[in-house]
Design a protein around this motif. Structure first.
Motif: not given
Lengths: 232, 521
Positions: A208-226
């Protein structure tokens, strides 16, 4: 480990950047060594064995990636990239060459401190031996393969669990697409970013993580995930 | 389909063609002249024979006449030589064969002599005339080959289509002695007509048809228009490139095989040259696009690097002050504030350079000249350098009696700072930078010597190219590579120049020249 015992090597040709980094890091209890070029940096590293390296990619003598490779051939010291380059491919190349994370210039002192703590924490691996990983309100029980988010149990498929495990294990650090794919799917799938996107999408939905306002998994565009590490 | 030409009005004979219907007095003379020569040759032979008859037997004198016939054949051709042999026969039989002073011939021996003479004269004449006409043909072919060679060599130097058209038209006009036109397709494959050629509508239609229909290989390549114009398609294997038109004074000209071949040969050469020019233009276009793209990338990467580096220091120092303020010692706080100030001035200089570059690029730089003392201009530049590079020393050498200079002090100070800044960037702080100012004739010469690594001689000019440094990658000392390019732009705006050479002490010497008084450009 207390910060006072941590020695940080700064390799950057910009004197002004080194000056403010020294002040900011020393104030927070780190010991700071400076180098103005890649070769000098490698010498300082050999002499003084720092626990973290902050490395600028645009050095006058050596390519930053070359410095990472040299460092990696000698030790697994955490390397954090400082670069004015916004070129994503450049960051990915540095990360793939063995850098642990990056901070894009210009950055604030607080952002840098948080990243440094996350990298040190992940590297010192005080969680890795534990059977249960905790990041904020997320717990990952490795032996029982159970996940709870905000106290609520989450049912994951095998691959989803592996992704979450990898990200949580490296919480606070960016992992490149190709690194995740290589580790979990094997070298032949390194470029199948679409796979990963689908799995991460499912994972986020279950957490239940909102990609627009991530609480757990953040997207680093063009690079990867954090995996966001709220603790640091 | 264009009309084929209607009957042509009588056209004056073309100089190259033999004068067929000679009605002109000059042409008549030309026609009669060989026979006059033949008559003269017989008269001369008779006179010579008359003198020789004192010593020679009359039977040998026919050789004298035979020689005359031969000479006429060589110089005047077949018909005059035949005329000459008949005349010679008459003169010989009248003057030297018994009975004298009559055409009557007695002895059989004499008859045989005369018959032999006639036969010999005719054969010699025919042979000599054949040699003569072949010689003329060879000469003509050689001349045409020479023209074609000149033509090929001439058009090889053409760089643009316009130049080529001018050269081709000049050569074709000179060779065929006619008016010419050369037409190239524009939009929608329509030929572009200009008023210079004054073509009629029918001619234009014929030219267009020639371009569209006859351009294909293997087709007839010539087409006659209305106003005596003949159009030749200029087509390569792949495409129709245009049309060459010749306005011939008479219909028959192109029926001369040689001229026709010559025209077609010139057409082939023109097509090759056109293709070459086309290809060169396309390559240049690609090259230009690449170059523009490369410059754009260099500018982007340089601006991104040079704007962000000081910004990174400023933001870093400011956030450290804000977030860790209470824990910082006073000296650290001052250090951070210095960083903010120094980096802001660096940013300011960079923005100034960007603005200068833009103004130079748009030609919007307007120097405001006044009388100025160069030492007074050097002062602020050296002070700015001390702020930017505290470790570097500048020694100043000036000659006595430096004249005042009519120049824009603000722009000149910027040049001096950029040159000093460049020297400080590459040279070690331990060695001083030398700034020398002296006067030479009507020029002020400022030289800046550093003890840096120097510039390779083949790059002495290139360092003034925009982004020269950046092209070598992001691995050299900080800076955009705009500094020296801006210096040159500014110096030129001031009516002077700047160049680099090897320094006396091994580093680099930058030489600025400035006229003492001139109207600024």
């Amino acid at each position: 480990m207390k910060p006072s015992q941590t020695r940080i090597l700064i390799i950057d040709d910009e004197a002004q950047i080194r000056r403010f980094l020294r002040i900011a890091l020393e104030t927070q209890g780190y010991e700071v060594i400076e180098a103005a070029s890649g070769r000098e940096g490698l010498e300082r590293f050999a002499e003084q064995r720092p626990q973290l390296v902050l490395l600028d990619l645009g050095l006058p003598d050596l390519d930053g990636k070359k410095v990472i490779e040299e460092l990696r051939s000698r030790s697994n010291v955490p390397v954090m990239i400082l670069s004015v380059r916004s070129d994503e491919a450049e960051k990915v190349a540095a990360l793939d060459a063995g850098a642990n994370d990056y901070v894009a210039k210009p950055f604030g002192a607080a952002e840098l401190s948080a990243r440094i703590r996350a990298v040190l924490r992940a590297h010192n691996g005080h969680q890795s031996s534990q059977p249960v990983l905790r990041v904020g309100d997320l717990t990952v029980d490795i032996t029982r393969r159970e996940v709870t988010a905000a106290g609520r149990p989450v049912k994951l498929s095998k691959k989803e669990f592996e992704i979450l495990h990898l990200l949580t294990h490296n919480a606070g650090r960016v992992l490149t697409h190709s690194y995740i794919l290589h580790t979990l799917w094997g070298p032949e799938h390194e470029h199948d970013t679409q796979y990963l996107r689908v799995y991460v999408g499912q994972l986020r939905a279950k957490l239940q993580d909102d990609p627009a306002k991530p609480h757990y998994i953040a997207n680093e565009p063009g690079v990867g995930y954090r995996m966001l590490d709220h603790a640091v | 389909v264009p009309k084929l030409p209607a009957t042509h009005a009588a056209v004056p004979a073309h100089p190259i063609e033999p004068a067929a219907g000679a009605s002109h007095p000059a042409a008549l003379l030309l026609l009669v002249w060989p026979y006059a020569v033949a008559t003269g040759a017989v008269a001369a032979s008779s006179a010579l024979s008359y003198i020789l008859s004192n010593w020679l037997a009359p039977g040998s004198l026919d050789l004298v006449f035979l020689t005359g016939v031969l000479l006429v054949a060589m110089s005047q051709g077949l018909w005059p030589s035949l005329f000459c042999s008949v005349l010679s026969y008459l003169a010989y039989s009248y003057g030297f064969v018994q009975p004298l002073h009559s055409f009557h011939i007695d002895s059989t021996q004499d008859w045989l002599d005369l018959a032999a003479f006639m036969t010999a004269a005719m054969i010699t004449g025919t042979l000599a005339a054949t040699v003569r006409s072949q010689l003329a043909l060879i000469r003509k072919t050689a001349q045409q080959n020479h023209q074609l060679y000149d033509f090929t060599r001439g058009i090889a130097s053409a760089i643009t289509r316009g130049e080529l058209a001018a050269l081709v038209r000049e050569h074709v006009s000179a060779t065929l002695r006619c008016r010419t036109c050369m037409l190239f397709p524009g939009a929608h494959n329509r030929l572009e007509f200009t008023d210079d050629y004054a073509l009629s509508a029918a001619d234009e239609a014929a030219a267009q048809l020639c371009h569209e229909e006859l351009g294909a290989p293997g087709r007839r390549t010539q087409l006659r228009g209305d106003g005596a114009w003949t159009f030749v398609a200029l087509a390569s294997q792949r495409q129709a490139l245009g049309v060459l038109g010749v306005q011939l004074p008479s219909v028959g000209t192109l029926q001369d095989q040689n001229l026709n071949h010559l025209l077609l040969a010139m057409r082939d050469q023109t097509v090759v040259a056109l293709e070459r020019i086309d290809l060169a233009a396309r390559m240049e276009q690609t090259q230009l696009l690449k170059e523009t793209e490369r410059l754009r990338e260099a500018l982007l990467s340089s601006v991104s690097h040079d704007l962000r580096t000081p910004l990174a220091s400023i933001i870093g120092a400011a956030t450290t002050l804000r977030d860790l303020g209470s824990e910082l010692r006073d000296s650290q706080r001052l250090d951070l504030l210095d960083t903010v100030i120094d980096e802001s001035s660096r940013l300011n200089r960079f923005v100034q350079n960007l603005l200068d570059m833009t103004r130079i690029g748009y030609g919007a730089l307007k120097p405001r000249a006044a009388w100025a003392d160069l030492r007074e201009i050097a002062g602020p530049a050296i002070r700015s350098l001390a702020n930017a590079h505290p470790g570097h020393r500048v020694t100043v050498e000036t000659g006595d009696n430096l004249p005042q200079v009519w120049t824009d002090a603000v722009l000149l100070e910027r040049v001096l700072f950029n040159v000093l800044d460049n020297a400080a960037k590459y040279a070690p702080a331990s060695a001083p930078i030398t700034l020398a100012i002296h006067c030479e004739q009507s020029q002020i010469i400022v030289s800046v010597d550093d003890c840096g690594p120097g510039i390779p001689p083949d790059e002495h000019e290139q360092v003034f190219d925009m982004f020269h440094r950046v092209q070598r990658g992001d691995s050299a000392a900080a800076g955009t590579g705009m500094g020296l390019a801006i210096c040159r732009g500014l110096m030129q705006a001031l009516g002077g120049n700047i160049r680099a050479q090897a320094g006396a002490a091994g580093g680099t010497r930058m030489i600025l020249t400035l006229p003492i008084t001139t109207e600024l450009p």
